[in-house]
Design an enzyme around this catalytic site. Structure first.
Site, PDB file in Angstrom:
ATOM      1  N   GLU A 132       0.858  -1.115   0.069  1.00 37.72           N
ATOM      2  CA  GLU A 132      -0.108   0.067  -0.144  1.00 37.72           C
ATOM      3  C   GLU A 132       1.069   1.286   0.162  1.00 37.72           C
ATOM      4  O   GLU A 132       1.985   1.160   0.291  1.00 37.72           O
ATOM      5  CB  GLU A 132      -0.841   0.127   1.152  1.00 37.72           C
ATOM      6  CG  GLU A 132      -1.743  -0.945   1.535  1.00 37.72           C
ATOM      7  CD  GLU A 132      -2.333  -0.975   3.062  1.00 37.72           C
ATOM      8  OE1 GLU A 132      -2.219  -0.071   3.641  1.00 37.72           O
ATOM      9  OE2 GLU A 132      -2.772  -1.934   3.523  1.00 37.72           O
ATOM     10  N   LYS A 141       2.449   4.529   1.765  1.00 42.25           N
ATOM     11  CA  LYS A 141       2.545   4.987   3.123  1.00 42.25           C
ATOM     12  C   LYS A 141       2.182   6.479   2.920  1.00 42.25           C
ATOM     13  O   LYS A 141       2.759   7.388   2.346  1.00 42.25           O
ATOM     14  CB  LYS A 141       3.750   4.690   3.547  1.00 42.25           C
ATOM     15  CG  LYS A 141       4.113   5.296   4.872  1.00 42.25           C
ATOM     16  CD  LYS A 141       5.472   5.110   5.454  1.00 42.25           C
ATOM     17  CE  LYS A 141       5.774   5.364   6.849  1.00 42.25           C
ATOM     18  NZ  LYS A 141       4.913   6.386   7.399  1.00 42.25           N
ATOM     19  N   ARG A 173      -1.611   8.358  12.107  1.00 37.90           N
ATOM     20  CA  ARG A 173      -2.074   6.982  12.147  1.00 37.90           C
ATOM     21  C   ARG A 173      -3.376   7.361  13.286  1.00 37.90           C
ATOM     22  O   ARG A 173      -2.960   7.570  14.320  1.00 37.90           O
ATOM     23  CB  ARG A 173      -1.111   5.884  12.617  1.00 37.90           C
ATOM     24  CG  ARG A 173      -1.656   4.739  13.081  1.00 37.90           C
ATOM     25  CD  ARG A 173      -1.322   3.677  11.645  1.00 37.90           C
ATOM     26  NE  ARG A 173      -1.723   2.346  11.916  1.00 37.90           N
ATOM     27  CZ  ARG A 173      -1.026   1.334  12.376  1.00 37.90           C
ATOM     28  NH1 ARG A 173       0.230   1.496  12.574  1.00 37.90           N
ATOM     29  NH2 ARG A 173      -1.655   0.086  12.533  1.00 37.90           N
ATOM     30  N   ARG A 232      -2.093   7.235  17.672  1.00 35.80           N
ATOM     31  CA  ARG A 232      -1.135   5.879  17.583  1.00 35.80           C
ATOM     32  C   ARG A 232      -0.762   5.626  19.052  1.00 35.80           C
ATOM     33  O   ARG A 232      -0.753   4.524  19.427  1.00 35.80           O
ATOM     34  CB  ARG A 232       0.106   6.023  17.069  1.00 35.80           C
ATOM     35  CG  ARG A 232       0.768   4.865  16.451  1.00 35.80           C
ATOM     36  CD  ARG A 232       1.820   4.901  15.639  1.00 35.80           C
ATOM     37  NE  ARG A 232       3.116   6.071  16.101  1.00 35.80           N
ATOM     38  CZ  ARG A 232       4.183   5.712  16.766  1.00 35.80           C
ATOM     39  NH1 ARG A 232       4.035   4.481  17.172  1.00 35.80           N
ATOM     40  NH2 ARG A 232       4.755   6.597  17.081  1.00 35.80           N
ATOM     41  N   GLU A 288      -5.461   6.548   8.012  1.00 33.71           N
ATOM     42  CA  GLU A 288      -4.641   7.382   8.176  1.00 33.71           C
ATOM     43  C   GLU A 288      -5.446   8.775   8.138  1.00 33.71           C
ATOM     44  O   GLU A 288      -6.189   8.854   7.272  1.00 33.71           O
ATOM     45  CB  GLU A 288      -3.632   7.442   6.985  1.00 33.71           C
ATOM     46  CG  GLU A 288      -2.379   8.430   7.077  1.00 33.71           C
ATOM     47  CD  GLU A 288      -1.255   7.886   7.759  1.00 33.71           C
ATOM     48  OE1 GLU A 288      -1.354   6.508   8.258  1.00 33.71           O
ATOM     49  OE2 GLU A 288      -0.269   8.551   8.014  1.00 33.71           O
ATOM     50  N   LYS A 331       7.501  -0.915   6.754  1.00 35.84           N
ATOM     51  CA  LYS A 331       7.421   0.534   6.418  1.00 35.84           C
ATOM     52  C   LYS A 331       8.735   0.782   5.383  1.00 35.84           C
ATOM     53  O   LYS A 331       9.783   0.426   5.684  1.00 35.84           O
ATOM     54  CB  LYS A 331       7.186   1.834   6.962  1.00 35.84           C
ATOM     55  CG  LYS A 331       8.261   1.823   7.990  1.00 35.84           C
ATOM     56  CD  LYS A 331       7.776   2.906   9.254  1.00 35.84           C
ATOM     57  CE  LYS A 331       8.538   2.617  10.433  1.00 35.84           C
ATOM     58  NZ  LYS A 331       8.032   3.712  11.568  1.00 35.84           N
TER      59      LYS A 331
END
Lengths: 340, 526
Positions: free
Chosen positions: B224, B226, B231, B246, B271, B392
């Site tokens: 996906e 980033k 978050r 987060r 997000e 990531k």
């Protein structure tokens, strides 16, 4: 015949406050023929005057700091003794500021002026307490001449240091203190709170600590910080001049907690700007309640305010029925900004 | 109140995280119930008094202090709460100093007209530090450099439990947290999490290192984008709605537009972004929405919030965290259906294979995209940062060669070093080439490099302003940064995101450093 008003026989000149009938200056900030010096801090006691009258302790401090440049002839005068200079009777009364600090009491033709130099009113184990002297004009400092300055009890501040030491036993506490007066007072107060381990001191503090001990102020075991290893400094308390505590000198210490003992620490932003982690509000200058109480205790009808926040203290004093005005003296108070 | 005041006083001066933790642990260990619970609530932002405003405090002090003296003092101190705390005339023996519990409980019950009297009585009885802490507490915003997360971390260390355990039960607890302290001190059971609105500790990704890249079985992973937002976890259960960061901070009050749109029963992961006309706005636009207690209608309109969803933890009351990621993804997609306002789905990229993905990442230069996420298709949703299932893969940073202009002293361990660097790039002016500040960096170098930089600053100082030194233009730094966007707050009109020192170019002459136009060309458009 009424006594002459002090305005007629005291003048501010570029060199400092000048007494005409005695032909001398009090705390001149550049060299003169004859000086009366209230205490040993560098913005009051300058080197190279021709003749100096001061307390024996102040003269000893000037000799330790300036060596052969302390002055031409150094004449001691104890608290309470009198000396005639020209037509003026001069004596000293304790000011409670640092060891040897005095108020200069000047009398001429029945008129009396007290130049208090720097002073404080609270107990200090390293010097005798301030004594109010009745007079016609009282000359006062105003370093902390704003009502936001109320210094807490110094025992609380010292215990803050000891509490922090217990909380961070792996770190070195480095305490910024002025070499004359504050250093020895902090040491004495630590001893009074029962701290009997060796204290470590920066080289710049050594000579004056030695002198204090010679003059009978007990400081306990002091070790040079520079001669000790980083490992030995873990968990210890080190005293150093304010300029050294957050600079390269302090890198030799073990993850230091930066402490600064000063009246300016009352204002948090000031402490934060200097990178201080543990501010101790301890000053050798009178706070606002002490300043105002002193004007009342001395009871002089007229007050001249020198260095600091003159306007606020003048405003207060006029409101209380004193005749008060500011007296600008060049070069005074520069040191206080740094270390008071 | 005295120990809480001493704690705040210590925290505001303590720069290091460990030092702050130590102070808070000592407070939790020595303060008593229920005071320490209220103290914890104060540190985590859980106390809010509506009735005490700065204007009230000012009015009270003006009744007691000569106005000229107050004005000079305020000018000198510069902060209202602190000026009042210091100047308030002490009335020793006037009263017993209040406890923290007394302050909180009485203020909560007090009517508006009772507040001034209560406050004045307490200020009379407290010392200067106590008055300062009281004023901080009731006028909102302690600002002692402690996040809710850090306070919970201190609490976890105090009770010797994992901070995730505290996060899990936190949102079911109420101040002054008696059962929580009972559990942490071994006198009681662990409090039950409030199932409906509890924050579920998030699953986090590790950075993809070069050695991972070589060995990774790319076929087993879903890719996906980033996204460059923050978050969030959305919890909507039994009629209650929460938006968590987060770290488990409840940030819903700053995002009423999102809360209003959460008309569903689910726990989702996504997000948070600002999106206008379908385009992701620069992070700076989201920044303006963060950290607010209330948001103006104007800001809601100009900076509309949006959540790009990528995972589902609960559907209705069903916990689907044990399912495989590709199964959860199926559930998310069918739940989402034809679409929901303020939400969309972060697409799964159809590009497969090592080389194709590497190419995609290298080209990822659109605003709002920071790189790629790689998640194993068979990974269950577990708390923490397990090594392997999620990576990531940030795109390479941008770099620029800039000239050091100013250096400022650091804090804490760095207080004897000039460690914060403002740097500039060249631009033409009528007087010839001039340097314009374009950013500030204070990390990226080693301790040894810091010593060298510090020495260089001291040797090349041309002017001083308090803790700041201006230096001669002679040292080139290669700085890395994630993005650059237009900014009206900077003289150059540009602001870098996450600038850090990549290399010190001792070898490069200052006049060969980059120009402002070069930086401007790196601004990304949507």
């Amino acid at each position: 015949m009424s006594a002459p008003h002090p305005e007629t026989w005291l003048q501010t000149r570029p060199e400092g406050l000048y007494c005409l009938p005695g032909d001398f200056f009090v705390d001149p900030h550049r060299p003169v023929d004859r000086a009366v010096v209230t205490h040993g801090h560098a913005d009051h006691a300058r080197p190279n005057n021709q003749a100096v009258l001061a307390t024996p302790e102040t003269l000893a401090i000037m000799r330790a700091r300036y060596r052969e440049q302390a002055g031409g002839s150094l004449q001691p005068l104890r608290y309470g003794e009198r000396e005639r200079i020209g037509e003026v009777e001069v004596s000293f009364a304790p000011a409670g500021h640092v060891l040897g600090s005095a108020q200069a009491v000047l009398e001429w033709r029945g008129s009396r002026v007290v130049i208090s130099g720097d002073y404080k009113r609270r107990r200090d184990p390293t010097c005798p307490a301030f004594e109010p002297v009745p007079c016609d004009v009282f000359v006062t400092e105003a370093t902390f001449g704003l009502p936001v300055f109320t210094h807490p009890d110094d025992g609380e501040e010292i215990r803050k240091l000891l509490t922090s030491q217990a909380l961070f036993p792996e770190r070195t506490h480095v305490v910024g203190v002025y070499a004359l007066g504050k250093a020895q007072r902090v040491i004495c107060r630590l001893r009074e709170e029962g701290y009997d381990r060796p204290l470590y001191i920066h080289g710049a503090l050594q000579a004056l600590c030695d002198l204090y001990q010679e003059l009978g102020v007990v400081l306990g075991e002091l070790r040079p910080a520079t001669a000790s290893s980083k490992q030995e400094m873990v968990g210890q308390i080190v005293l150093a001049p304010p300029s050294a505590i957050a600079d390269r000198w302090a890198r030799r210490l073990s993850d230091p907690v930066v402490v600064l003992a000063s009246g300016w620490m009352r204002v948090r932003q000031r402490a934060k700007q200097r990178g201080v982690e543990l501010p101790l509000v301890m000053s050798d200058h009178a706070d606002w309640p002490e300043l105002t109480r002193t004007l009342e205790d001395v009871g002089a009808p007229e007050v001249w305010v020198t260095h600091g926040s003159e306007e606020a203290l003048v405003h207060w004093a006029n409101g209380q029925g004193f005749r008060a005005r500011a007296l600008s003296l060049i070069g005074r108070g520069e040191e206080e900004q740094e270390v008071a | 109140m005295k120990d809480f005041a001493a704690l705040l006083d210590a925290l505001i001066f303590t720069p290091s995280r460990n030092g702050k933790l130590r102070h808070m642990q000592a407070y939790f260990a020595t303060a008593e119930d229920p005071h320490r619970g209220w103290g914890l609530a104060g540190l985590t932002g859980g106390l809010d008094f509506k009735s005490a405003k700065p204007a009230l405090v000012r009015a009270l002090v003006e009744e007691r202090v000569d106005p000229a003296l107050f004005r000079w003092s305020y000018d000198f101190v510069g902060d209202l709460a602190e000026t009042v705390a210091l100047i308030w005339p002490a009335r020793p023996g006037a009263n017993r100093p209040p406890s923290l519990d007394e302050v909180v409980t009485r203020l909560r019950l007090a009517g508006k007209s009772e507040v001034p009297g209560l406050l004045a009585g307490w200020l009379d009885a407290l010392d200067a530090t106590g008055r300062w802490a009281l004023l901080k507490l009731i006028t909102g915003g302690l600002r002692v450099g402690v996040s809710a997360r850090l306070a919970k971390t201190a609490l976890a260390e105090f009770g010797q439990v994992d901070v995730a355990e505290i996060e899990e039960i936190w949102h079911g607890l109420e101040p002054p947290y008696g059962p929580l302290f009972d559990w942490l001190e071994g006198r009681g059971e662990r409090p039950e999490p409030n199932e409906s609105v509890a924050f579920r500790p998030m699953m986090l990704a590790n950075p993809l290192e070069d050695r991972d890249f070589e060995s990774l079985d790319f076929a087993a992973y879903l890719a996906e984008w980033k996204w460059d937002g923050i978050r969030v976890q959305l919890v909507a259960r039994n009629g209650e709605r929460r938006l968590y960061s987060r770290t488990g901070d409840d940030i819903g009050r700053a995002f009423p537009d999102i809360i209003e749109a959460m008309d569903f029963e689910a726990v989702l992961d996504g997000e948070l972004l600002v999106v206008r006309d379908g385009q992701v706005a620069p992070f700076n636009d989201l920044q303006q929405r963060l950290g607010r207690k209330t948001v103006s209608a104007k800001l809601l309109d100009s900076n509309p919030a949006h959540v790009r969803l990528y995972d589902m933890l609960f559907e209705g009351g069903e916990d689907i965290r044990p399912l495989r990621l590709d199964e959860r993804r199926q559930r998310l997609e069918s739940w989402y259906g034809a679409g929901r306002p303020r939400f969309d789905l972060s697409p799964v990229l159809s590009v497969a294979g090592r080389e194709a993905l590497a190419g995609l990442r290298a080209e990822a230069r659109t605003a709002g995209i920071e790189g790629l996420m790689l998640k194993r298709a068979d990974s269950a949703y577990v708390a923490g940062r397990p090594k392997g299932p999620w990576f990531k893969w940030k795109r390479d940073p941008l770099t620029l060669d800039v000239v050091l202009m100013y250096a400022q002293r650091g804090h804490g361990k760095r207080s004897s070093f000039y460690s914060d660097y403002t740097f500039g790039a060249w631009r033409d002016s009528e007087a010839g080439a001039e340097l314009v500040p374009v950013g500030k960096a204070y990390f990226g170098f080693t301790d040894e490099e810091l010593r060298q930089l510090d020495k260089w600053v001291r040797d090349n100082t041309v002017d001083r302003f308090g803790p700041v030194r201006a230096v001669a233009p002679g040292l080139v730094l290669e700085v890395a940064f994630d993005a650059v966007h237009p900014s009206t707050r900077h003289k150059s009109g540009l602001a870098m995101r996450f600038p850090r020192v990549k290399r010190i170019r001792w070898d490069k002459p200052a006049d060969e450093a980059d120009r402002v136009e070069t930086l401007a060309a790196l601004v990304e458009t949507a």
